[in-house]
Write an enzyme that holds these catalytic residues in place. Structure first.
Site, mmCIF file in Angstrom:
data_model
loop_
_atom_site.group_PDB
_atom_site.id
_atom_site.type_symbol
_atom_site.label_atom_id
_atom_site.label_comp_id
_atom_site.label_asym_id
_atom_site.label_seq_id
_atom_site.Cartn_x
_atom_site.Cartn_y
_atom_site.Cartn_z
ATOM 1 N N GLU A 135 22.937 9.171 22.054
ATOM 2 C CA GLU A 135 22.180 8.627 22.565
ATOM 3 C C GLU A 135 23.610 9.274 23.987
ATOM 4 O O GLU A 135 23.359 9.820 25.114
ATOM 5 C CB GLU A 135 21.577 7.657 23.229
ATOM 6 C CG GLU A 135 20.276 7.014 22.289
ATOM 7 C CD GLU A 135 19.934 5.598 22.940
ATOM 8 O OE1 GLU A 135 20.590 4.974 23.645
ATOM 9 O OE2 GLU A 135 19.102 4.927 22.160
ATOM 10 N N TYR A 141 24.808 -9.633 22.677
ATOM 11 C CA TYR A 141 23.101 -10.311 23.308
ATOM 12 C C TYR A 141 23.069 -11.142 23.976
ATOM 13 O O TYR A 141 22.373 -11.789 24.284
ATOM 14 C CB TYR A 141 23.793 -11.164 21.783
ATOM 15 C CG TYR A 141 23.223 -10.102 20.492
ATOM 16 C CD1 TYR A 141 21.539 -10.345 20.140
ATOM 17 C CD2 TYR A 141 24.454 -9.695 20.242
ATOM 18 C CE1 TYR A 141 21.838 -8.846 19.177
ATOM 19 C CE2 TYR A 141 23.918 -8.583 19.119
ATOM 20 C CZ TYR A 141 22.815 -8.520 18.284
ATOM 21 O OH TYR A 141 22.469 -7.369 17.044
ATOM 22 N N CYS A 164 16.947 -1.588 20.556
ATOM 23 C CA CYS A 164 17.586 -2.866 19.568
ATOM 24 C C CYS A 164 18.551 -2.192 18.901
ATOM 25 O O CYS A 164 19.841 -3.080 19.016
ATOM 26 C CB CYS A 164 16.955 -3.500 18.435
ATOM 27 S SG CYS A 164 16.031 -2.879 17.212
ATOM 28 N N HIS A 165 19.449 -1.049 19.054
ATOM 29 C CA HIS A 165 21.009 -0.378 18.842
ATOM 30 C C HIS A 165 21.097 -0.906 20.095
ATOM 31 O O HIS A 165 22.283 -0.215 18.932
ATOM 32 C CB HIS A 165 20.008 1.239 17.864
ATOM 33 C CG HIS A 165 19.439 1.833 19.354
ATOM 34 N ND1 HIS A 165 17.477 2.212 18.967
ATOM 35 C CD2 HIS A 165 19.977 2.854 19.813
ATOM 36 C CE1 HIS A 165 17.422 2.664 19.977
ATOM 37 N NE2 HIS A 165 18.910 3.329 20.369
ATOM 38 N N ASN A 219 12.566 -7.395 15.920
ATOM 39 C CA ASN A 219 11.783 -6.616 16.783
ATOM 40 C C ASN A 219 10.951 -4.995 16.200
ATOM 41 O O ASN A 219 11.761 -4.589 14.667
ATOM 42 C CB ASN A 219 12.825 -5.907 17.332
ATOM 43 C CG ASN A 219 12.742 -4.160 18.267
ATOM 44 O OD1 ASN A 219 11.376 -4.497 19.031
ATOM 45 N ND2 ASN A 219 13.240 -3.226 18.456
#
Length: 168
Positions: free
Chosen positions: A162, A103, A135-136, A127
Site C-alpha cells: 500500500e 489500536y 486490520c493490517h 476480523n
C-alpha cells in the site's frame, strides 16, 4: 442459509473466500482467510457450495487490489461477530489506504474507552475479512507491527504494497 466459497491465488498464498446468501439479495462476503491464519478455516466446511461466479465481484476487487489498481472495496459484507466486534470491524473501513492507526486510535474511532485496547486488539484479531476490512493497518502504540492473524510477514507485505515501498 447457503454458504458459497471459492479460492484466489494471491501474493499471500491461496485465499479462501466465503459468502452467504441472505434472502433474495446478492451474496454477501462473510470471510477472506489466508493460509495458516489463526482461528480460520483453511478449507471449506462440509456443506459449502463451490460457486466462483457468486464470489466473482470479491475475486475481481481483490485481484485489482493486489495489482495496485484498487484502494477501497465496495462489496456487500456479512461477517459474524458480536456487536462490539462489529463496531470495531466497521471502524476498520475508515482507515485510508496506505495509512495506519494504533489500536487505541481505532478504539476511540469506534467509541471505546482508551483502556479497551486489549478488547479492541481481540476484535481486530478476530476480523474474518482480511484485506477487505484492513486490520493490517492497525499498529501497536509504539508503531510496532504487532500480531496479524495471517502472520506479521503478511502484514508487512500488505503495508509495503500500500505504501508503494519495494517488497523484499
Amino acid at each position: 442459509m447457503t454458504t458459497a466459497f471459492t479460492h484466489l491465488d494471491s501474493p499471500l498464498g491461496r485465499l479462501l473466500l466465503s459468502g452467504v446468501y441472505e434472502g433474495d439479495g446478492p451474496l454477501a462476503l462473510s470471510a477472506v482467510t489466508a493460509p495458516g491464519q489463526k482461528g480460520a478455516l483453511a478449507e471449506p466446511a462440509d456443506g459449502w457450495v463451490h460457486d466462483p461466479e457468486a464470489l466473482a465481484p470479491a475475486v475481481e476487487q481483490l485481484t485489482a487490489y493486489f495489482a495496485g489498481d484498487l484502494k477501497s472495496f465496495d462489496l456487500p459484507l456479512a461477517p459474524v461477530g458480536t456487536e462490539f466486534r462489529q463496531r470495531i470491524w466497521s471502524a476498520l473501513d475508515d482507515i485510508p489506504y496506505g495509512a495506519t492507526v494504533t489500536y487505541g486510535e481505532l478504539g476511540e474511532a469506534a467509541g471505546q474507552s482508551p483502556r479497551a485496547v486489549r478488547a479492541v486488539g481481540g476484535a481486530v484479531g478476530a476480523n474474518p475479512l482480511l484485506i477487505v476490512r484492513p486490520c493490517h493497518r492497525v499498529l501497536g502504540a509504539n508503531g510496532a507491527l504487532t500480531g496479524f492473524a495471517a502472520g506479521v510477514d503478511a502484514k508487512r507485505w500488505l503495508l509495503a504494497h500500500e505504501s508503494g515501498a519495494a517488497l523484499f
